[in-house]
Design a protein around this motif. Sequence first.
Motif, PDB file in Angstrom:
ATOM      1  N   LYS A 178      13.913  -7.127   4.438  1.00  0.00           N
ATOM      2  CA  LYS A 178      14.028  -6.714   5.845  1.00  0.00           C
ATOM      3  C   LYS A 178      14.627  -5.319   5.959  1.00  0.00           C
ATOM      4  O   LYS A 178      14.076  -4.440   6.611  1.00  0.00           O
ATOM      5  CB  LYS A 178      14.932  -7.695   6.615  1.00  0.00           C
ATOM      6  N   TYR A 179      15.779  -5.123   5.327  1.00  0.00           N
ATOM      7  CA  TYR A 179      16.533  -3.880   5.531  1.00  0.00           C
ATOM      8  C   TYR A 179      15.744  -2.651   5.094  1.00  0.00           C
ATOM      9  O   TYR A 179      15.772  -1.611   5.746  1.00  0.00           O
ATOM     10  CB  TYR A 179      17.882  -3.944   4.788  1.00  0.00           C
ATOM     11  N   PHE A 180      15.040  -2.777   3.970  1.00  0.00           N
ATOM     12  CA  PHE A 180      14.317  -1.617   3.433  1.00  0.00           C
ATOM     13  C   PHE A 180      12.885  -1.517   3.978  1.00  0.00           C
ATOM     14  O   PHE A 180      12.065  -0.768   3.446  1.00  0.00           O
ATOM     15  CB  PHE A 180      14.331  -1.644   1.895  1.00  0.00           C
ATOM     16  N   GLY A 181      12.599  -2.281   5.022  1.00  0.00           N
ATOM     17  CA  GLY A 181      11.279  -2.170   5.667  1.00  0.00           C
ATOM     18  C   GLY A 181      10.146  -2.685   4.812  1.00  0.00           C
ATOM     19  O   GLY A 181       8.995  -2.269   4.970  1.00  0.00           O
ATOM     20  N   LEU A 182      10.465  -3.612   3.901  1.00  0.00           N
ATOM     21  CA  LEU A 182       9.430  -4.154   3.012  1.00  0.00           C
ATOM     22  C   LEU A 182       8.879  -5.475   3.561  1.00  0.00           C
ATOM     23  O   LEU A 182       8.350  -6.289   2.826  1.00  0.00           O
ATOM     24  CB  LEU A 182      10.002  -4.346   1.596  1.00  0.00           C
ATOM     25  N   ASP A 183       9.035  -5.658   4.860  1.00  0.00           N
ATOM     26  CA  ASP A 183       8.603  -6.907   5.499  1.00  0.00           C
ATOM     27  C   ASP A 183       7.375  -6.682   6.386  1.00  0.00           C
ATOM     28  O   ASP A 183       7.069  -7.510   7.239  1.00  0.00           O
ATOM     29  CB  ASP A 183       9.754  -7.492   6.337  1.00  0.00           C
ATOM     30  N   LYS A 184       6.672  -5.559   6.182  1.00  0.00           N
ATOM     31  CA  LYS A 184       5.517  -5.274   7.055  1.00  0.00           C
ATOM     32  C   LYS A 184       4.234  -5.820   6.417  1.00  0.00           C
ATOM     33  O   LYS A 184       4.019  -5.672   5.214  1.00  0.00           O
ATOM     34  CB  LYS A 184       5.366  -3.758   7.260  1.00  0.00           C
ATOM     35  N   PRO A 185       3.377  -6.442   7.228  1.00  0.00           N
ATOM     36  CA  PRO A 185       2.136  -6.996   6.673  1.00  0.00           C
ATOM     37  C   PRO A 185       1.312  -5.927   5.970  1.00  0.00           C
ATOM     38  O   PRO A 185       1.282  -4.778   6.400  1.00  0.00           O
ATOM     39  CB  PRO A 185       1.385  -7.501   7.924  1.00  0.00           C
ATOM     40  N   GLY A 186       0.683  -6.326   4.883  1.00  0.00           N
ATOM     41  CA  GLY A 186      -0.224  -5.418   4.177  1.00  0.00           C
ATOM     42  C   GLY A 186       0.431  -4.575   3.095  1.00  0.00           C
ATOM     43  O   GLY A 186      -0.270  -3.917   2.328  1.00  0.00           O
ATOM     44  N   LEU A 187       1.777  -4.594   3.021  1.00  0.00           N
ATOM     45  CA  LEU A 187       2.425  -3.818   1.957  1.00  0.00           C
ATOM     46  C   LEU A 187       2.167  -4.471   0.597  1.00  0.00           C
ATOM     47  O   LEU A 187       1.931  -5.679   0.512  1.00  0.00           O
ATOM     48  CB  LEU A 187       3.932  -3.722   2.194  1.00  0.00           C
ATOM     49  N   HIS A 188       2.253  -3.646  -0.447  1.00  0.00           N
ATOM     50  CA  HIS A 188       2.139  -4.157  -1.813  1.00  0.00           C
ATOM     51  C   HIS A 188       3.547  -4.249  -2.392  1.00  0.00           C
ATOM     52  O   HIS A 188       4.209  -3.225  -2.581  1.00  0.00           O
ATOM     53  CB  HIS A 188       1.251  -3.238  -2.657  1.00  0.00           C
ATOM     54  N   ILE A 189       3.975  -5.478  -2.648  1.00  0.00           N
ATOM     55  CA  ILE A 189       5.360  -5.722  -3.089  1.00  0.00           C
ATOM     56  C   ILE A 189       5.346  -6.280  -4.506  1.00  0.00           C
ATOM     57  O   ILE A 189       4.603  -7.225  -4.806  1.00  0.00           O
ATOM     58  CB  ILE A 189       6.053  -6.745  -2.142  1.00  0.00           C
TER      59      ILE A 189
END
Length: 363
Positions: A178-189
Amino acid sequence: MATQQPEFEHPKKAFGWAARDTSGLLSPFNFSRRETGEKDVAFKVLYCGICHSDLHIVENDFGMSTYPLVPGHEIVGVVTEVGSRVHKFKVGDKVGVGCLIDSCHSCQNCVENLENYCPQLILSQGGAKHKDGTTTYGGYSDSMIADEHFVIGIPDEFPLDAAAPLLCAGITVYSPLKYFGLDKPGLHIGVVGLGGLGHLAVKFAKAFGANVTVISTSPNKQKEALENLGVDSFLISHDQDQLQAAIGTLDGIIDTVSASHSLLPLIGLLKSHGKLIMVGLPDKTLELPLIPLIKGRKIIAGSMIGGIKETQEMMEFAAEHNVKPDIEVIPIDYVNKAMERLHKADVKYRFVIDIGNSLKPSF
Ligand code: NAP
Ligand code: ZN
Ligand code: ZN
């Protein structure tokens, strides 16, 4: 101050399993818990997860442990007593306590609901001291007590055994996503290390709509990860061809590895502006290769558990989106064997101790 024996520090008898020295071997242990104060919630412990931090702490990997040491900070159960000024909980409620059991309540971090970063943070285990000088004992035990502020409500529909690992493993990966903005749909994690934290990072990232790549040392986890966990791709960390083919593909990586490992290939997997978030705690210092970091303005950061408000939010998100850890439920007398297996990354993916049915007090 705590000059008394653990059995007599407080009026209420308690029973658990403790490590006595750096062998980390656990065995039955009598101690005591305080009376229920006006802001306290007391509960009967029914389940407790086994986090790799328990293993680090019982073996004193970080040089901060004091013995006897009752581990356990993924603690869930049912409320047995509440103080007169408790508003959030009542007897019979399903609740939990994670790593945090107290803090100063007044520093900037506490005011901003980041008790996890309070300089006076008190951990629920590991030989930490309560404000009255007595020792904190964790959840491999029959009972727990905490100020209501540090108690998390567990949604009725959520199974208690599966709720336990969310209190540390869950929040530790949810918070940085959440904090680092890695919760957006479509990202590659990317998720490095498919253990307790790692498999929950996969599940939360998938719930946020990400495309998830696991980077693992264990080829035997590949099939299940792709078929059952919904992982999109699985890289073996010592396979140079696989790593080479994936260079520059990830927006963010959550690194959950519990032992020394090289950061170089991980930084290489990031796109420009990609973020490598360290949550695992190897007991040795890692080398930081700077050239691949500066080429592409990449970020490396750390994150530690999460605040109480966010932990409650995470619990509700997990219930709503069916994010449930995969657990192996064990009796307490299997705990030393479980620790041995955890050393070898041999668990899919979290041990949870059935305290309610297997811990037999011997006062
Ligand atoms: P875990 O279940 O044992 O998982 C760790 C995973 O790391 C293993 O399953 C394995 O995955 C990988 N691994 C183990 N040894 C390795 C090695 N030598 N080289 C490369 N990979 C290795 O542990 P956990 O409970 O998820 O905890 C992970 C780490 O996070 C621990 O160090 C723990 O103390 C720390 N932690 C930190 C926080 C925080 O607030 N930051 C909170 C909780 C825990 P593969 O088999 O897939 O390689
Ligand atoms: Zn933990
Ligand atoms: Zn504070």
